[in-house]
Scaffold this motif. Structure first.
Motif: not given
Length: 94
Positions: A11-35
């Motif tokens: 098991y891994l524990r990566v420091p996260a928080g609101p900025e981290f979650w927002d960044l993931l939501n930003l980079i994983f666009t619908d287009e990227f996910m569908q492609k």
């Protein structure tokens, strides 16, 4: 990505928080996910992997082997870090 302290038994524990979650939501666009994945969007990806990954809170906690197996089965990538890097490169134009 940030360093990944090991919690034990894979098991891994990566420091996260609101900025981290927002960044993931930003980079994983619908287009990227569908492609590159079997999912329409990042929300469906998170929902499908919620048994393996804690997607909320101050840390992202997951079993690296189990999650990477999910990545292999449901995306064009061999591991989570590879998927994150590709999404960031596409979003920010590397």
């Amino acid at each position: 990505m940030a360093s990944k302290p090991v919690l034990g038994e894979g098991y891994l524990r990566v420091p996260a928080g609101p900025e981290f979650w927002d960044l993931l939501n930003l980079i994983f666009t619908d287009e990227f996910m569908q492609k590159y994945t079997n999912f329409e969007n990042f929300e469906y990806f998170r929902y499908s992997s919620a048994v393996m990954v804690n997607w909320t809170g101050p840390y992202m906690v997951y079993n690296e082997d189990v999650f990477n197996n999910f990545i292999v089965e449901s995306t064009q990538f061999t591991k989570w870090d590879e998927m994150v890097m590709k999404a960031a490169d596409e979003k920010f134009g590397k």
